[in-house]
Design a protein around this motif. Structure first.
Motif, PDB file in Angstrom:
ATOM      1  N   ALA A   1       1.460   5.742   2.554  1.00 30.74           N
ATOM      2  CA  ALA A   1       1.612   6.083   3.969  1.00 30.74           C
ATOM      3  C   ALA A   1       1.502   4.805   4.785  1.00 30.74           C
ATOM      4  N   LEU A   2       2.138   4.773   5.954  1.00 29.30           N
ATOM      5  CA  LEU A   2       2.117   3.594   6.817  1.00 29.30           C
ATOM      6  C   LEU A   2       1.604   3.962   8.198  1.00 29.30           C
ATOM      7  N   ALA A   3       0.705   3.143   8.721  1.00 31.37           N
ATOM      8  CA  ALA A   3       0.190   3.346  10.072  1.00 31.37           C
ATOM      9  C   ALA A   3      -0.525   2.090  10.525  1.00 31.37           C
ATOM     10  N   ASN A   4      -0.419   1.788  11.831  1.00 27.41           N
ATOM     11  CA  ASN A   4      -1.175   0.683  12.424  1.00 27.41           C
ATOM     12  C   ASN A   4      -0.964  -0.634  11.690  1.00 27.41           C
TER      13      ASN A   4
ATOM     14  N   ASN B   1      15.377  -1.364   1.991  1.00 28.54           N
ATOM     15  CA  ASN B   1      16.389  -0.307   1.921  1.00 28.54           C
ATOM     16  C   ASN B   1      17.799  -0.864   2.037  1.00 28.54           C
ATOM     17  N   LYS B   2      17.982  -1.868   2.891  1.00 27.83           N
ATOM     18  CA  LYS B   2      19.315  -2.381   3.179  1.00 27.83           C
ATOM     19  C   LYS B   2      19.856  -3.247   2.042  1.00 27.83           C
ATOM     20  N   GLU B   3      19.010  -4.149   1.533  1.00 31.46           N
ATOM     21  CA  GLU B   3      19.492  -5.119   0.549  1.00 31.46           C
ATOM     22  C   GLU B   3      19.154  -4.755  -0.887  1.00 31.46           C
ATOM     23  N   GLY B   4      18.196  -3.855  -1.064  1.00 29.19           N
ATOM     24  CA  GLY B   4      17.798  -3.486  -2.418  1.00 29.19           C
ATOM     25  C   GLY B   4      17.007  -4.567  -3.132  1.00 29.19           C
ATOM     26  N   LYS B   5      16.481  -5.522  -2.374  1.00 25.71           N
ATOM     27  CA  LYS B   5      15.727  -6.629  -2.969  1.00 25.71           C
ATOM     28  C   LYS B   5      14.229  -6.439  -2.748  1.00 25.71           C
ATOM     29  N   VAL B   6      13.431  -6.935  -3.711  1.00 25.45           N
ATOM     30  CA  VAL B   6      11.983  -6.911  -3.579  1.00 25.45           C
ATOM     31  C   VAL B   6      11.570  -7.952  -2.537  1.00 25.45           C
ATOM     32  N   VAL B   7      10.920  -7.504  -1.456  1.00 26.81           N
ATOM     33  CA  VAL B   7      10.508  -8.422  -0.392  1.00 26.81           C
ATOM     34  C   VAL B   7       9.059  -8.875  -0.568  1.00 26.81           C
ATOM     35  N   MET B   8       8.249  -8.073  -1.250  1.00 28.09           N
ATOM     36  CA  MET B   8       6.900  -8.485  -1.606  1.00 28.09           C
ATOM     37  C   MET B   8       6.328  -7.480  -2.607  1.00 28.09           C
ATOM     38  N   THR B   9       5.214  -7.848  -3.222  1.00 26.60           N
ATOM     39  CA  THR B   9       4.559  -6.984  -4.198  1.00 26.60           C
ATOM     40  C   THR B   9       3.105  -6.789  -3.809  1.00 26.60           C
ATOM     41  N   LEU B  10       2.655  -5.542  -3.814  1.00 29.15           N
ATOM     42  CA  LEU B  10       1.265  -5.220  -3.522  1.00 29.15           C
ATOM     43  C   LEU B  10       0.464  -5.356  -4.814  1.00 29.15           C
ATOM     44  N   ALA B  11      -0.497  -6.252  -4.819  1.00 34.79           N
ATOM     45  CA  ALA B  11      -1.226  -6.597  -6.041  1.00 34.79           C
ATOM     46  C   ALA B  11      -2.096  -5.449  -6.534  1.00 34.79           C
ATOM     47  N   ALA B  12      -2.154  -5.329  -7.857  1.00 38.17           N
ATOM     48  CA  ALA B  12      -2.986  -4.301  -8.479  1.00 38.17           C
ATOM     49  C   ALA B  12      -4.431  -4.750  -8.608  1.00 38.17           C
ATOM     50  N   LYS B  13      -4.690  -6.047  -8.442  1.00 39.66           N
ATOM     51  CA  LYS B  13      -6.048  -6.567  -8.561  1.00 39.66           C
ATOM     52  C   LYS B  13      -6.354  -7.533  -7.428  1.00 39.66           C
ATOM     53  N   SER B  14      -7.625  -7.629  -7.080  1.00 38.29           N
ATOM     54  CA  SER B  14      -8.123  -8.645  -6.167  1.00 38.29           C
ATOM     55  C   SER B  14      -9.184  -9.421  -6.932  1.00 38.29           C
ATOM     56  N   GLY B  15      -8.806 -10.583  -7.443  1.00 39.49           N
ATOM     57  CA  GLY B  15      -9.688 -11.304  -8.358  1.00 39.49           C
ATOM     58  C   GLY B  15      -9.848 -10.503  -9.632  1.00 39.49           C
ATOM     59  N   SER B  16     -11.072 -10.182  -9.999  1.00 41.05           N
ATOM     60  CA  SER B  16     -11.331  -9.383 -11.199  1.00 41.05           C
ATOM     61  C   SER B  16     -11.463  -7.897 -10.880  1.00 41.05           C
ATOM     62  N   THR B  17     -11.348  -7.538  -9.597  1.00 38.56           N
ATOM     63  CA  THR B  17     -11.520  -6.143  -9.189  1.00 38.56           C
ATOM     64  C   THR B  17     -10.206  -5.390  -9.276  1.00 38.56           C
TER      65      THR B  17
ATOM     66  N   GLY C   1       7.155   5.812  -2.501  1.00 38.40           N
ATOM     67  CA  GLY C   1       7.137   6.179  -1.096  1.00 38.40           C
ATOM     68  C   GLY C   1       8.215   5.457  -0.320  1.00 38.40           C
ATOM     69  N   VAL C   2       8.321   5.808   0.970  1.00 38.14           N
ATOM     70  CA  VAL C   2       9.329   5.188   1.824  1.00 38.14           C
ATOM     71  C   VAL C   2       8.774   5.080   3.239  1.00 38.14           C
TER      72      VAL C   2
ATOM     73  N   LEU D   1      11.405   0.803   0.513  1.00 31.84           N
ATOM     74  CA  LEU D   1      10.975   1.687  -0.564  1.00 31.84           C
ATOM     75  C   LEU D   1       9.752   1.066  -1.225  1.00 31.84           C
ATOM     76  N   TYR D   2       8.848   1.934  -1.705  1.00 30.46           N
ATOM     77  CA  TYR D   2       7.650   1.472  -2.409  1.00 30.46           C
ATOM     78  C   TYR D   2       7.689   2.038  -3.820  1.00 30.46           C
ATOM     79  N   ILE D   3       7.823   1.130  -4.800  1.00 31.61           N
ATOM     80  CA  ILE D   3       8.070   1.535  -6.183  1.00 31.61           C
ATOM     81  C   ILE D   3       6.959   1.006  -7.072  1.00 31.61           C
ATOM     82  N   SER D   4       6.251   1.916  -7.756  1.00 30.24           N
ATOM     83  CA  SER D   4       5.142   1.495  -8.609  1.00 30.24           C
ATOM     84  C   SER D   4       5.662   0.941  -9.929  1.00 30.24           C
ATOM     85  N   ARG D   5       4.951  -0.077 -10.419  1.00 31.98           N
ATOM     86  CA  ARG D   5       5.282  -0.700 -11.697  1.00 31.98           C
ATOM     87  C   ARG D   5       4.264  -0.251 -12.745  1.00 31.98           C
ATOM     88  N   GLN D   6       4.595  -0.502 -13.999  1.00 33.15           N
ATOM     89  CA  GLN D   6       3.737  -0.050 -15.087  1.00 33.15           C
ATOM     90  C   GLN D   6       2.346  -0.686 -15.041  1.00 33.15           C
TER      91      GLN D   6
END
Length: 229
Positions: free
Chosen positions: A47-50, A21-37, A1-2, A7-12
């Motif tokens: 999508a982005l809102a609020n 978009n400007k620098e092409g660098k990873v600024v943060m990563t959205l975690a696939a897990k929260s603890g064991s969940t 997504g964008v 840009l939002y790019i999924s990993r394996q």
């Protein structure tokens, strides 16, 4: 997504990298897990809102929310496992998401429908699809068979890519069918911008740009390995 200049790019592993978009660098990563969940396994769209990032996942069958600034997990909705939805309204292999004026639209692929939630994840309604009053149900393919992408334009019109018949269908905010974009080979992605609708056609190896009257404005891209191919 964008969105939001990233840009939002999924990993394996199911996590999602947020890339500037400007620098092409990873600024943060959205975690696939929260603890064991497990939160994400097969993230499909963003999508982005609020000040929230909404990620829809077809395997965990939910929408996961992250803070737009910090990337921290903010909760999830759509899965019957969350306890906030009954089985009749829970998502089944959802794969598309859009945000417009406080409403989060989710392409509920397995249930052949579009679901609507508030920005806090509270279920609002199922988009009730209908044919125009002057037409019979048999005349127009207004129903959805396999909705994969959903997008909303500035006027609130809803665009749904239906993989069942390889079409992009357009609805009023009320769910009344307006039209379909002219059929091409195999649309596999959809995006709505201020100046029109962009559809990726896998069969033509091209991006097709339509105006809001559903007329093809131009296309770009071709088969090959060059920079613009």
């Amino acid at each position: 997504g964008v969105g939001g200049g990233n840009l939002y790019i999924s990993r394996q592993d199911g996590s999602v990298d947020v890339v500037s978009n400007k620098e092409g660098k990873v600024v943060m990563t959205l975690a696939a897990k929260s603890g064991s969940t497990e939160l994400l396994n097969q993230p499909e769209a963003v999508a982005l809102a609020n000040e929230i990032i909404y990620v829809v996942d077809s395997k965990t069958e939910q929408v996961v929310m992250y803070d737009m600034t910090t990337g921290k997990y903010q909760g999830s909705f759509g899965s019957s496992a969350n306890g906030n939805l009954s089985g009749d309204f829970a998502l089944d292999e959802p794969s598309g998401i859009a945000a417009h004026e406080g409403v989060i639209y989710v392409a509920d692929t397995g249930n052949e429908r579009v679901q609507m939630f508030g920005i806090n994840g509270v279920f609002l309604d199922t988009l009730v699809l209908s044919a125009p009053p002057s037409s019979s149900d048999k005349e127009l393919p207004y129903k959805l068979g396999e909705p994969r992408d959903v997008a909303v334009d500035m006027e609130g019109r809803i665009y749904v890519r239906d993989e069942d018949d390889n079409s992009v269908k357009v609805y009023k905010p009320s769910g009344e069918y307006l039209r379909s974009l002219p059929k091409t080979g195999k649309p596999v992605a959809l995006s709505v911008a201020e100046d029109g609708i962009y559809v990726m056609d896998e069969a033509a190896f091209a991006i097709l740009k339509y105006n809001f009257d559903a007329n093809l404005a131009y296309s770009f891209g071709s088969k090959g390995e060059g920079k613009a191919q």
